[in-house]
Design a protein around this motif. Structure first.
Motif, PDB file in Angstrom:
ATOM      1  N   HIS A 291       0.865  -1.176   0.000  1.00 19.50           N
ATOM      2  CA  HIS A 291       0.000   0.000   0.000  1.00 19.50           C
ATOM      3  C   HIS A 291       0.905   1.231   0.000  1.00 19.50           C
ATOM      4  O   HIS A 291       1.965   1.224   0.638  1.00 19.50           O
ATOM      5  CB  HIS A 291      -0.893   0.009   1.244  1.00 19.50           C
ATOM      6  CG  HIS A 291      -1.918   1.086   1.239  1.00 19.50           C
ATOM      7  ND1 HIS A 291      -1.645   2.394   1.616  1.00 19.50           N
ATOM      8  CD2 HIS A 291      -3.242   1.059   0.901  1.00 19.50           C
ATOM      9  CE1 HIS A 291      -2.742   3.117   1.513  1.00 19.50           C
ATOM     10  NE2 HIS A 291      -3.719   2.336   1.074  1.00 19.50           N
ATOM     11  N   PRO A 292       0.521   2.286  -0.727  1.00 21.19           N
ATOM     12  CA  PRO A 292       1.390   3.475  -0.738  1.00 21.19           C
ATOM     13  C   PRO A 292       1.709   3.986   0.660  1.00 21.19           C
ATOM     14  O   PRO A 292       2.855   4.373   0.932  1.00 21.19           O
ATOM     15  CB  PRO A 292       0.575   4.490  -1.540  1.00 21.19           C
ATOM     16  CG  PRO A 292      -0.284   3.664  -2.437  1.00 21.19           C
ATOM     17  CD  PRO A 292      -0.620   2.440  -1.646  1.00 21.19           C
ATOM     18  N   ASP A 296       5.390   4.241   2.364  1.00 20.70           N
ATOM     19  CA  ASP A 296       5.947   5.451   2.974  1.00 20.70           C
ATOM     20  C   ASP A 296       6.463   5.166   4.384  1.00 20.70           C
ATOM     21  O   ASP A 296       7.509   5.686   4.799  1.00 20.70           O
ATOM     22  CB  ASP A 296       4.883   6.554   3.020  1.00 20.70           C
ATOM     23  CG  ASP A 296       4.556   7.103   1.645  1.00 20.70           C
ATOM     24  OD1 ASP A 296       5.355   6.890   0.711  1.00 20.70           O
ATOM     25  OD2 ASP A 296       3.500   7.753   1.507  1.00 20.70           O
ATOM     26  N   ASP A 302       7.483  10.168   1.334  1.00 17.38           N
ATOM     27  CA  ASP A 302       6.063  10.322   1.034  1.00 17.38           C
ATOM     28  C   ASP A 302       5.783  10.188  -0.457  1.00 17.38           C
ATOM     29  O   ASP A 302       4.808  10.730  -0.968  1.00 17.38           O
ATOM     30  CB  ASP A 302       5.550  11.677   1.540  1.00 17.38           C
ATOM     31  CG  ASP A 302       6.286  12.848   0.901  1.00 17.38           C
ATOM     32  OD1 ASP A 302       7.204  12.610   0.076  1.00 17.38           O
ATOM     33  OD2 ASP A 302       5.955  14.002   1.224  1.00 17.38           O
ATOM     34  N   ASP A 303       6.644   9.442  -1.169  1.00 13.91           N
ATOM     35  CA  ASP A 303       6.503   9.321  -2.619  1.00 13.91           C
ATOM     36  C   ASP A 303       6.000   7.939  -3.042  1.00 13.91           C
ATOM     37  O   ASP A 303       6.102   7.568  -4.208  1.00 13.91           O
ATOM     38  CB  ASP A 303       7.831   9.611  -3.313  1.00 13.91           C
ATOM     39  CG  ASP A 303       8.973   8.754  -2.775  1.00 13.91           C
ATOM     40  OD1 ASP A 303       8.725   7.910  -1.886  1.00 13.91           O
ATOM     41  OD2 ASP A 303      10.122   8.926  -3.240  1.00 13.91           O
ATOM     42  N   GLU A 305       2.986   6.548  -3.383  1.00 13.28           N
ATOM     43  CA  GLU A 305       1.898   6.487  -4.356  1.00 13.28           C
ATOM     44  C   GLU A 305       2.379   6.843  -5.754  1.00 13.28           C
ATOM     45  O   GLU A 305       2.017   6.187  -6.739  1.00 13.28           O
ATOM     46  CB  GLU A 305       0.772   7.422  -3.918  1.00 13.28           C
ATOM     47  CG  GLU A 305      -0.466   7.334  -4.790  1.00 13.28           C
ATOM     48  CD  GLU A 305      -1.646   8.080  -4.203  1.00 13.28           C
ATOM     49  OE1 GLU A 305      -2.752   7.949  -4.752  1.00 13.28           O
ATOM     50  OE2 GLU A 305      -1.463   8.783  -3.174  1.00 13.28           O
ATOM     51  N   ARG A 306       3.225   7.874  -5.842  1.00 11.32           N
ATOM     52  CA  ARG A 306       3.722   8.286  -7.159  1.00 11.32           C
ATOM     53  C   ARG A 306       4.590   7.200  -7.781  1.00 11.32           C
ATOM     54  O   ARG A 306       4.456   6.863  -8.964  1.00 11.32           O
ATOM     55  CB  ARG A 306       4.511   9.591  -7.022  1.00 11.32           C
ATOM     56  CG  ARG A 306       5.126  10.086  -8.331  1.00 11.32           C
ATOM     57  CD  ARG A 306       5.882  11.376  -8.120  1.00 11.32           C
ATOM     58  NE  ARG A 306       6.969  11.239  -7.154  1.00 11.32           N
ATOM     59  CZ  ARG A 306       8.163  10.697  -7.460  1.00 11.32           C
ATOM     60  NH1 ARG A 306       8.397  10.241  -8.690  1.00 11.32           N
ATOM     61  NH2 ARG A 306       9.104  10.621  -6.539  1.00 11.32           N
ATOM     62  N   GLY A 309       2.513   4.045  -8.787  1.00  9.51           N
ATOM     63  CA  GLY A 309       1.727   4.323  -9.980  1.00  9.51           C
ATOM     64  C   GLY A 309       2.571   4.321 -11.232  1.00  9.51           C
ATOM     65  O   GLY A 309       2.159   3.798 -12.282  1.00  9.51           O
ATOM     66  N   PRO A 320      -1.631  -3.237  -9.967  1.00  4.24           N
ATOM     67  CA  PRO A 320      -2.624  -2.933  -8.925  1.00  4.24           C
ATOM     68  C   PRO A 320      -3.484  -4.156  -8.648  1.00  4.24           C
ATOM     69  O   PRO A 320      -3.643  -5.034  -9.497  1.00  4.24           O
ATOM     70  CB  PRO A 320      -3.449  -1.806  -9.546  1.00  4.24           C
ATOM     71  CG  PRO A 320      -3.328  -2.020 -11.019  1.00  4.24           C
ATOM     72  CD  PRO A 320      -1.967  -2.595 -11.252  1.00  4.24           C
ATOM     73  N   SER A 325      -6.406   0.164  -3.339  1.00  2.20           N
ATOM     74  CA  SER A 325      -5.192   0.990  -3.325  1.00  2.20           C
ATOM     75  C   SER A 325      -3.947   0.150  -3.127  1.00  2.20           C
ATOM     76  O   SER A 325      -2.870   0.707  -2.886  1.00  2.20           O
ATOM     77  CB  SER A 325      -5.300   2.022  -2.188  1.00  2.20           C
ATOM     78  OG  SER A 325      -6.417   2.858  -2.375  1.00  2.20           O
ATOM     79  N   TRP A 326      -4.075  -1.149  -3.248  1.00  6.42           N
ATOM     80  CA  TRP A 326      -2.959  -2.053  -3.001  1.00  6.42           C
ATOM     81  C   TRP A 326      -2.321  -2.512  -4.308  1.00  6.42           C
ATOM     82  O   TRP A 326      -2.964  -2.537  -5.355  1.00  6.42           O
ATOM     83  CB  TRP A 326      -3.427  -3.264  -2.193  1.00  6.42           C
ATOM     84  CG  TRP A 326      -3.824  -2.907  -0.797  1.00  6.42           C
ATOM     85  CD1 TRP A 326      -5.010  -2.376  -0.393  1.00  6.42           C
ATOM     86  CD2 TRP A 326      -3.030  -3.038   0.381  1.00  6.42           C
ATOM     87  NE1 TRP A 326      -5.015  -2.162   0.960  1.00  6.42           N
ATOM     88  CE2 TRP A 326      -3.804  -2.569   1.472  1.00  6.42           C
ATOM     89  CE3 TRP A 326      -1.750  -3.519   0.635  1.00  6.42           C
ATOM     90  CZ2 TRP A 326      -3.337  -2.562   2.774  1.00  6.42           C
ATOM     91  CZ3 TRP A 326      -1.273  -3.523   1.932  1.00  6.42           C
ATOM     92  CH2 TRP A 326      -2.056  -3.041   2.987  1.00  6.42           C
ATOM     93  N   TYR A 327      -1.046  -2.880  -4.210  1.00  8.21           N
ATOM     94  CA  TYR A 327      -0.272  -3.335  -5.364  1.00  8.21           C
ATOM     95  C   TYR A 327       0.446  -4.636  -4.989  1.00  8.21           C
ATOM     96  O   TYR A 327       0.602  -4.970  -3.814  1.00  8.21           O
ATOM     97  CB  TYR A 327       0.777  -2.296  -5.766  1.00  8.21           C
ATOM     98  CG  TYR A 327       0.213  -0.949  -6.161  1.00  8.21           C
ATOM     99  CD1 TYR A 327       0.034  -0.613  -7.492  1.00  8.21           C
ATOM    100  CD2 TYR A 327      -0.142  -0.007  -5.191  1.00  8.21           C
ATOM    101  CE1 TYR A 327      -0.481   0.622  -7.860  1.00  8.21           C
ATOM    102  CE2 TYR A 327      -0.667   1.229  -5.549  1.00  8.21           C
ATOM    103  CZ  TYR A 327      -0.837   1.536  -6.886  1.00  8.21           C
ATOM    104  OH  TYR A 327      -1.342   2.756  -7.247  1.00  8.21           O
TER     105      TYR A 327
END
Length: 918
Positions: A291-292, A296, A302-303, A305-306, A309, A320, A325-327
């Motif tokens: 999870h983003p 983190d 704090d990057d 999610e970026r 993606g 994904p 919101s998980w990968y």
């Protein structure tokens, strides 16, 4: 090449290798489904093929071109990172047309600058393409390397204005910067994605055979699943299998597969990422899902999610998970990342696991949090999570139970603290080892100020294991707490005040009221387990009727996936309790529901109970179907946990009944001796089970004519109850003490508190006593009442086992015609079986068809003699056929007459045919 050189803005020659169509690799597998998709896509203006490195994009396009499936000439250009300037890119596009001999008008021109392209050049190119006499296919391999500034818009312009003459095929790891949404809306694009490029098992088998391998179906499946159909991974594995001494072993080994592709993934995927991305990938490699926010937490940045993606867009072996919101990483890539973590920072894994555990716990992913705490070897924290979150019941039931049980099975023994002891107790109980659970609970001594969650967990496990937790033990009186109309209990009565300890079930309910309501609401399994534990305690204390009510209440509370294991065990316990009480139809229905639930909920074989099969065996035995009982008993052995002493005791009772029916009294006693005798034997495991063993032993001694031994056997039972009372009355009557037998029977409770099977036997004993005293008139209504009690349940065994007195009474008493009709399967008025006129056939053991079961079991040799008699053989002929003496044949025939309650050979044959023996 001189002319081509003039097209390069820098004046350098164009590299001809970039125009060459890549060669199809050896051992190539042509996948017709993909070739057809590409052919179909090339009928339109745009085809996009995207996938990770090694997915087979280039090979697909090259093989399509080699198969001459394109609608016209193919112009190929491999775009590289040096082609990121618009002028260079378009110079190479124009050079590709010239290289592949697709002439363009001389007036098109060429870029004059590497940094930009005159729009008029793009207009002239589109116009020139529109005038071509046939379609041309432009394949751009690796378009993601071209600069997006201007190139995408110019390419879109050319495609839009070249008309049907240009068919554009784009290959890359990421989507091109074209407005794909517009092309999709206009149905002008064909997209071939990673999922379509993945090899199917059949294609994997073909690929391996092309490498000279002969894989098994299992190996093909394992490799396809492990690589997720990734073309490069499969090819690298195939090459490694060629070199392996044992190709099949290689295919089954995850480590071998990982080693085969690690260099490729390291060089092509990991090394190509920026430093921050590599750090995130390596640190999150401890996770099965990323999870983003969790990324983190593990990177301190704090990057997350970026970066995640971008990895998805780049087809960098990260994808994904649905709409969440998980990968997750490709499993082989994940193992490569874990190997890098071990080599770069071997001491980093444990802190990462601990940090992940805390983040996951804070985000309500308890099982994942416990898993990471265990991976960090932080067992006190893992056990504390289990107890503090009221999740010990999740070890016993629900979709996470097996995963949690496996985790805590690895916990070292003897860890200090209450939480580890409670976790160990729950783990033991999950394995069915109540004795080990009690031992662990003995070491779980919470302090005086312990949180209610700890106290509730300990009390619940104590109730389920039958342990004395130090705050309460099971000590019921003859009447037990009853459920009230709202699912609670009436607790004013039901537990012996002289024992000095409170009701453990009441203790659990009290503690449930002290914990946070919201937390308790998230754990519906606690209420279902409490009711199930209450039923077990009542059954162990000999309160069969109240136990059945408790199990039924537990079923009502077990309605969701968190309680499905409780439901399964409740069905088994309820079915066996009903079968023991003679409620045969209810027992059969619940037992079959239990077997269905085991399949539907995927209960593992080593976690199943024998009780459903044992209940069906008891039902069959009580209906007189001893062959069916033996079959169900054999099936029960396959699902009998080693620690389930009550089930073992019930199985022993059934084996004893079957042996006794076959005339083998010694074997019947031996079957009862096979039940484990230990500190946790039948008496501790359940008074009901111990009572049934005592009653069964009494029955064997009575069959042998030893009333004293029968009475002594009953003295071994730790608790009383109606079944023991009736057995004692039978023993007293056999000893000639009819007065004491009558007094015992008179003391039985009234109504539903006596199970049907026990009530029928009591009524038959009263009838036997009356008949023995010459009071036939008094015996008749008692037999009639017994039949009336037994008939709704199809309960024939008490009559079968009653002895010769009942057959004689039925034979000479016209007033028992209706009773005899049901017991023998004949119509009372016609003497024929019901249903024959309609062409129906009786089903063995089915009371609706009245199968006659009022017989003693014939021995195998008696059956042989009877079969010969049915063939109208004489006594001498039977003796010769069976190699017996004439006197032995006569002895067998007399025994057959006695058991079938007949006096002649023709009657014996007719009777045997009526009851299905012939």
């Amino acid at each position: 090449m001189a002319e081509d050189a003039q097209l390069h803005p820098s004046g350098d020659p164009l590299l001809a290798a970039k125009f060459a169509v890549p060669a199809v690799p050896p051992a190539f597998v042509a996948r017709q489904r993909l070739l057809d998709r590409l052919t179909e896509g090339a009928r339109g203006p745009l085809t996009v093929i995207t996938g990770p490195a090694g997915a087979g994009k280039t090979t697909l396009a090259a093989s399509w071109r080699a198969a001459d499936l394109a609608p016209g000439p193919v112009v190929w250009l491999t775009v590289e990172s040096d082609d990121n300037a618009p002028g260079v890119f378009w110079a190479y596009v124009l050079g590709a047309f010239r290289y592949h001999r697709v002439p363009l008008p001389d007036g098109v021109g060429s870029p004059s600058s590497a940094d930009n392209v005159d729009h008029s050049l793009i207009v002239r190119l589109a116009g020139a393409l529109a005038q071509l006499p046939e379609p041309v296919v432009l394949v751009l391999d690796g378009l993601e390397h071209a600069g997006v500034h201007g190139v995408a818009a110019e390419l879109d312009f050319v495609l839009a204005h070249a008309g049907p003459s240009l068919r554009l095929v784009l290959l890359g790891r990421v989507d091109p910067a074209l407005p794909l949404h517009r092309y999709r809306a206009e149905a002008r694009v064909c997209e071939i994605r990673r999922s379509e490029l993945a090899f199917t098992p059949r294609e994997t088998a073909r690929l391996l055979r092309c490498h000279g391998l002969a894989p098994s179906q299992e190996s093909v499946g394992v490799l396809t699943e492990r690589t997720q159909g990734w073309a490069a991974g499969l090819r690298l594995c195939a090459l490694a299998m060629q070199r392996a001494e044992d190709a099949e072993h290689f295919a089954q080994s995850f480590a071998a597969s990982q080693n085969a592709v690690s260099d490729y993934l390291t060089a092509e995927v990991l090394a190509a990422q920026p430093t921050a991305t590599q750090d995130l990938l390596v640190r999150t490699s401890i996770l099965s899902h990323v999870h983003p926010g969790l990324a983190d937490a593990l990177t301190g940045r704090d990057d997350g999610e970026r970066i995640l993606g971008r990895l998805v867009r780049d087809n960098a072996f990260v994808e994904p998970i649905g709409d969440t919101s998980w990968y997750r990483c490709h499993p082989l890539f994940a193992e490569v990342l874990r190997a890098h973590l071990r080599s770069r920072g071997p001491a980093l894994a444990a802190p990462l696991h601990r940090e992940a555990a805390r983040w996951l716990d804070a985000h309500d992913r308890l099982t994942d949090a416990i898993e990471h705490a265990a991976a960090a070897d932080d067992w006190p924290y893992a056990a504390g999570l289990l107890v503090d979150r009221l999740a010990a019941g999740r070890l016993l039931t629900g979709p996470e139970s097996h995963r949690l049980e496996r985790l805590f099975s690895s916990m070292p023994d003897g860890l200090p603290g209450t939480a580890p002891a409670l976790a160990a107790a729950a783990c033991a109980l999950a394995r069915g080892d109540a004795a080990a659970g009690r031992k662990h609970l003995a070491g779980a001594r919470p302090s005086g100020g312990a949180a209610p969650e700890i106290l509730l967990t300990r009390a619940l496990l104590g109730l389920l294991t039958g342990a004395d937790t130090g705050t309460g033990t099971t000590a019921p009186r003859k009447t037990a707490p009853a459920e009230d109309g709202d699912g609670g209990e009436q607790v004013a009565e039901g537990w012996d005040p002289e024992c000095g300890t409170p009701d453990p079930d009441r203790e659990v309910r009290t503690l449930m009221g002290r914990v946070d309501r919201a937390l308790l609401a998230r754990h519906p399994e606690i209420e279902a387990l409490r009711r199930y534990g209450r039923g077990r305690a009542l059954l162990a204390a000999g309160h069969g009727s109240e136990a059945r009510e408790a199990f039924a209440a537990a079923l009502a509370a077990a309605t969701d996936e968190q309680t499905w294991t409780v439901r399964y065990h409740c069905l088994g316990a309820l079915a066996l309790a009903e079968a023991a009480g003679g409620l045969l139809r209810e027992a059969e229905a619940h037992a079959r529901d239990g077997l269905t639930a085991a399949e539907e909920h995927g209960i593992p074989l080593d976690r199943r109970t024998a009780r459903c099969h044992l209940a069906l065996a008891t039902v069959a035995a009580d209906r007189g179907d001893l062959a069916g009982a033996a079959r169900y008993l054999d099936a029960a052995r396959a699902h009998a946990p080693a620690h389930d002493v009550p089930a073992a005791a019930e199985a022993a009772v059934l084996r004893s009944r079957i042996e006794l029916a076959r005339g083998r009294a010694t074997a019947a006693l031996s079957a009862l001796d096979d039940v484990p005798v230990s500190a946790d034997g039948p008496a501790r495991a359940g008074g009901e089970a111990a009572a049934r063993i005592a009653v069964a032993r009494c029955s064997v001694h009575l069959a042998r004519g030893d009333a004293a031994a029968a009475l002594a056997a009953l003295g071994e039972a730790p608790v009383g109850g109606p079944a023991l009372t009736v057995a004692a009355a039978a023993a007293r009557l056999a000893a000639g003490d009819g007065g004491q037998a009558g007094r015992l029977l008179a003391g039985l409770p009234d109504g539903e508190r006596v199970p049907p099977a026990v009530r029928v036997r009591a009524q038959l004993l009263e009838a036997q006593s009356a008949a023995a005293g010459g009071d036939t008139a008094g015996a008749v209504p008692l037999v009639t009442a017994a039949v009336r009690t037994a008939r709704p349940h199809g309960l024939r065994a008490p009559f079968t086992e009653a002895g010769p007195w009942l057959r004689h009474l039925l034979a000479r008493t016209p007033g028992l015609a209706d009773a005899g009709a049901w017991l023998t399967g004949r119509s009372a008025d016609t003497g024929k079986r019901p249903g024959r006129g309609a062409g129906t056939r009786p089903v063995p053991g089915d009371p609706a068809h009245g199968v006659p079961l009022l017989v003693e079991q014939l021995s195998p040799r008696e059956r042989d003699v009877l079969r010969c008699a049915a063939q109208t053989m004489s006594t001498d002929e039977i003796a010769a056929e069976l190699f017996l003496s004439v006197n032995t044949v006569k002895t067998h025939l007399k025994s057959v007459y006695r058991k079938l309650a007949v006096s002649r050979r023709s009657e014996a044959v007719r009777r045997a045919r009526d009851i299905g023996l012939l």
